[in-house]
Design a protein around this motif. Structure first.
Motif, PDB file in Angstrom:
ATOM      1  N   ALA A  82       0.839  -1.198   0.000  1.00  0.00           N
ATOM      2  CA  ALA A  82       0.000   0.000   0.000  1.00  0.00           C
ATOM      3  C   ALA A  82       0.875   1.249   0.000  1.00  0.00           C
ATOM      4  N   HIS A  83       0.310   2.337  -0.509  1.00  0.00           N
ATOM      5  CA  HIS A  83       0.998   3.626  -0.490  1.00  0.00           C
ATOM      6  C   HIS A  83       0.835   4.271   0.880  1.00  0.00           C
ATOM      7  N   VAL A  84       1.916   4.867   1.395  1.00  0.00           N
ATOM      8  CA  VAL A  84       1.884   5.580   2.671  1.00  0.00           C
ATOM      9  C   VAL A  84       2.132   7.059   2.388  1.00  0.00           C
ATOM     10  N   ALA A  85       1.090   7.872   2.461  1.00  0.00           N
ATOM     11  CA  ALA A  85       1.211   9.305   2.172  1.00  0.00           C
ATOM     12  C   ALA A  85       1.691  10.036   3.414  1.00  0.00           C
ATOM     13  N   ASN A  86       2.943   9.756   3.804  1.00  0.00           N
ATOM     14  CA  ASN A  86       3.495  10.341   5.012  1.00  0.00           C
ATOM     15  C   ASN A  86       5.022  10.258   4.944  1.00  0.00           C
ATOM     16  N   PRO A  87       5.714  11.393   4.837  1.00  0.00           N
ATOM     17  CA  PRO A  87       7.173  11.371   4.748  1.00  0.00           C
ATOM     18  C   PRO A  87       7.876  11.306   6.092  1.00  0.00           C
ATOM     19  N   GLY A  88       7.130  11.376   7.195  1.00  0.00           N
ATOM     20  CA  GLY A  88       7.726  11.431   8.522  1.00  0.00           C
ATOM     21  C   GLY A  88       8.145  10.084   9.064  1.00  0.00           C
ATOM     22  N   ALA A  89       8.597  10.093  10.313  1.00  0.00           N
ATOM     23  CA  ALA A  89       9.099   8.873  10.938  1.00  0.00           C
ATOM     24  C   ALA A  89       7.977   7.934  11.359  1.00  0.00           C
ATOM     25  N   MET A  90       6.777   8.471  11.617  1.00  0.00           N
ATOM     26  CA  MET A  90       5.641   7.681  12.101  1.00  0.00           C
ATOM     27  C   MET A  90       6.012   6.865  13.338  1.00  0.00           C
ATOM     28  N   THR A  91       6.723   7.500  14.252  1.00  0.00           N
ATOM     29  CA  THR A  91       7.153   6.840  15.494  1.00  0.00           C
ATOM     30  C   THR A  91       5.952   6.316  16.272  1.00  0.00           C
ATOM     31  N   GLY A  92       5.994   5.013  16.604  1.00  0.00           N
ATOM     32  CA  GLY A  92       4.906   4.390  17.342  1.00  0.00           C
ATOM     33  C   GLY A  92       3.704   4.016  16.503  1.00  0.00           C
ATOM     34  N   LEU A  93       3.756   4.314  15.205  1.00  0.00           N
ATOM     35  CA  LEU A  93       2.604   4.068  14.328  1.00  0.00           C
ATOM     36  C   LEU A  93       2.935   3.133  13.179  1.00  0.00           C
ATOM     37  N   ALA A  94       4.135   2.577  13.181  1.00  0.00           N
ATOM     38  CA  ALA A  94       4.547   1.711  12.076  1.00  0.00           C
ATOM     39  C   ALA A  94       5.039   0.351  12.564  1.00  0.00           C
ATOM     40  N   MET A  95       4.568  -0.047  13.720  1.00  0.00           N
ATOM     41  CA  MET A  95       5.012  -1.317  14.287  1.00  0.00           C
ATOM     42  C   MET A  95       4.283  -2.490  13.636  1.00  0.00           C
ATOM     43  N   PRO A  96       5.002  -3.531  13.219  1.00  0.00           N
ATOM     44  CA  PRO A  96       4.348  -4.708  12.641  1.00  0.00           C
ATOM     45  C   PRO A  96       3.297  -5.265  13.588  1.00  0.00           C
ATOM     46  N   GLY A  97       2.166  -5.657  13.018  1.00  0.00           N
ATOM     47  CA  GLY A  97       1.083  -6.226  13.809  1.00  0.00           C
ATOM     48  C   GLY A  97      -0.045  -5.258  14.111  1.00  0.00           C
ATOM     49  N   LEU A  98       0.189  -3.968  13.909  1.00  0.00           N
ATOM     50  CA  LEU A  98      -0.872  -2.995  14.168  1.00  0.00           C
ATOM     51  C   LEU A  98      -2.011  -3.158  13.162  1.00  0.00           C
ATOM     52  N   THR A  99      -3.228  -2.901  13.623  1.00  0.00           N
ATOM     53  CA  THR A  99      -4.381  -2.881  12.721  1.00  0.00           C
ATOM     54  C   THR A  99      -4.415  -1.544  12.006  1.00  0.00           C
ATOM     55  N   VAL A 100      -4.600  -1.591  10.687  1.00  0.00           N
ATOM     56  CA  VAL A 100      -4.664  -0.374   9.880  1.00  0.00           C
ATOM     57  C   VAL A 100      -5.911  -0.416   9.004  1.00  0.00           C
ATOM     58  N   HIS A 101      -6.269   0.753   8.502  1.00  0.00           N
ATOM     59  CA  HIS A 101      -7.437   0.860   7.624  1.00  0.00           C
ATOM     60  C   HIS A 101      -7.005   1.560   6.345  1.00  0.00           C
ATOM     61  N   LEU A 102      -7.363   0.976   5.224  1.00  0.00           N
ATOM     62  CA  LEU A 102      -6.909   1.429   3.914  1.00  0.00           C
ATOM     63  C   LEU A 102      -8.068   1.931   3.067  1.00  0.00           C
ATOM     64  N   SER A 103      -7.752   2.868   2.180  1.00  0.00           N
ATOM     65  CA  SER A 103      -8.694   3.225   1.128  1.00  0.00           C
ATOM     66  C   SER A 103      -8.228   2.562  -0.161  1.00  0.00           C
ATOM     67  N   LYS A 104      -9.161   2.342  -1.080  1.00  0.00           N
ATOM     68  CA  LYS A 104      -8.816   1.713  -2.353  1.00  0.00           C
ATOM     69  C   LYS A 104      -9.280   2.596  -3.497  1.00  0.00           C
ATOM     70  N   SER A 105      -8.351   2.882  -4.397  1.00  0.00           N
ATOM     71  CA  SER A 105      -8.660   3.719  -5.557  1.00  0.00           C
ATOM     72  C   SER A 105      -9.093   2.871  -6.741  1.00  0.00           C
ATOM     73  N   ASP A 106     -10.036   3.389  -7.495  1.00  0.00           N
ATOM     74  CA  ASP A 106     -10.483   2.715  -8.718  1.00  0.00           C
ATOM     75  C   ASP A 106      -9.725   3.207  -9.949  1.00  0.00           C
ATOM     76  N   ASN A 107      -8.765   4.109  -9.740  1.00  0.00           N
ATOM     77  CA  ASN A 107      -8.001   4.677 -10.848  1.00  0.00           C
ATOM     78  C   ASN A 107      -7.054   3.618 -11.413  1.00  0.00           C
ATOM     79  N   PRO A 108      -7.259   3.169 -12.640  1.00  0.00           N
ATOM     80  CA  PRO A 108      -6.415   2.111 -13.205  1.00  0.00           C
ATOM     81  C   PRO A 108      -4.979   2.554 -13.461  1.00  0.00           C
ATOM     82  N   LYS A 109      -4.722   3.864 -13.447  1.00  0.00           N
ATOM     83  CA  LYS A 109      -3.381   4.379 -13.711  1.00  0.00           C
ATOM     84  C   LYS A 109      -2.500   4.373 -12.452  1.00  0.00           C
ATOM     85  N   ARG A 110      -3.114   4.167 -11.297  1.00  0.00           N
ATOM     86  CA  ARG A 110      -2.323   4.144 -10.071  1.00  0.00           C
ATOM     87  C   ARG A 110      -1.537   2.849  -9.967  1.00  0.00           C
TER      88      ARG A 110
END
Length: 237
Positions: free
Chosen positions: A34-62
């Motif tokens: 998945a794409h992560v629209a965040n250039p920062g460190a995401m300290t405490g928010l990028a640990m393996p095992g965390l539950t995340v919620h994603l959006s899905k684009s219908d744009n075929p060019k992505r």
């Protein structure tokens, strides 16, 4: 601001190269990137095992159809998409939902100013000084109840502070609004140990008359909106 619907629940496997994350979709068990629209460190928010919620684009060019939107912690949801704060704040400004700026009826985004920069919003109203408003996304929380900025060195952020100070010197109004994309914080402070240069620029700008304002968000899986003002504990880290 409405989030794309429906969001897709997944488990975070790893975040890498700043803008990429491998996640396992809950419904199918498939592991995708998945794409992560965040250039920062995401300290405490990028640990393996965390539950995340994603959006899905219908744009075929992505190249990557899925984008990471929310991270789920024990203390609640955290918005990590740094493309959203300006949209969230713009809706609040236009609805006059932020008292500090409620007198302004004209909200113009991405206006050129300073030395080859763009201000997030230029607020204007007859009879009032023009207000140059910069928005900063906040989601770092290293101590319970306290939001912090920045989570990585930001030379660009320090530059903006200097340019806002010059706007005040020129007779305008200038402000930085720190938008906390989480609901588990009661105060805000600078992370001076992460970026002492930004902390110094903050102190200079504030002394020059730049207004420092912080709001958190009401975050759900359907919508994110500006919620309440948080006190700024300047000089603490």
């Amino acid at each position: 601001m409405k989030l794309p619907q429906p969001l897709v629940k997944a488990r975070l496997e790893r975040r890498y190269k700043r803008f990429l994350a491998d996640v396992t979709l809950e419904e199918t068990g498939e592991t995708i990137t998945a794409h992560v629209a965040n250039p920062g460190a995401m300290t405490g928010l990028a640990m393996p095992g965390l539950t995340v919620h994603l959006s899905k684009s219908d744009n075929p060019k992505r190249k990557l159809a899925y984008s990471l939107e929310l991270v789920e912690l024990e203390t609640g949801l955290v918005g990590i998409n740094t493309a959203h704060p300006n949209r969230i704040v713009r809706e609040a400004l236009e609805a006059r939902a932020i008292p500090e700026f409620a007198a302004y009826t004209s909200v113009r985004p991405e206006v050129r100013y300073g030395e080859n920069s763009r201000i997030d919003f230029l607020l204007t109203e007859p009879g009032l000084p023009d207000c140059y408003l910069e928005v900063k996304n906040v989601h770092l929380c290293r101590n319970p109840g306290r939001a912090e900025f920045p989570d990585a060195v930001t030379a660009r952020g320090a530059k903006h502070m200097g340019e806002l100070a010059k706007m005040v010197e020129a007779g305008h109004r200038a402000a930085t609004l720190y938008l906390v994309q989480r609901m588990d914080c009661e105060t805000f402070s600078l992370a001076g140990d992460i970026d002492s240069g930004y902390a110094a620029a903050f102190a200079h700008a504030r002394k020059s008359g730049v207004e420092m304002i912080c709001y958190d968000c009401d975050i759900g899986k359907v919508e994110i909106t500006v919620r309440r003002s948080l006190p700024i504990l300047a000089g603490e880290s």
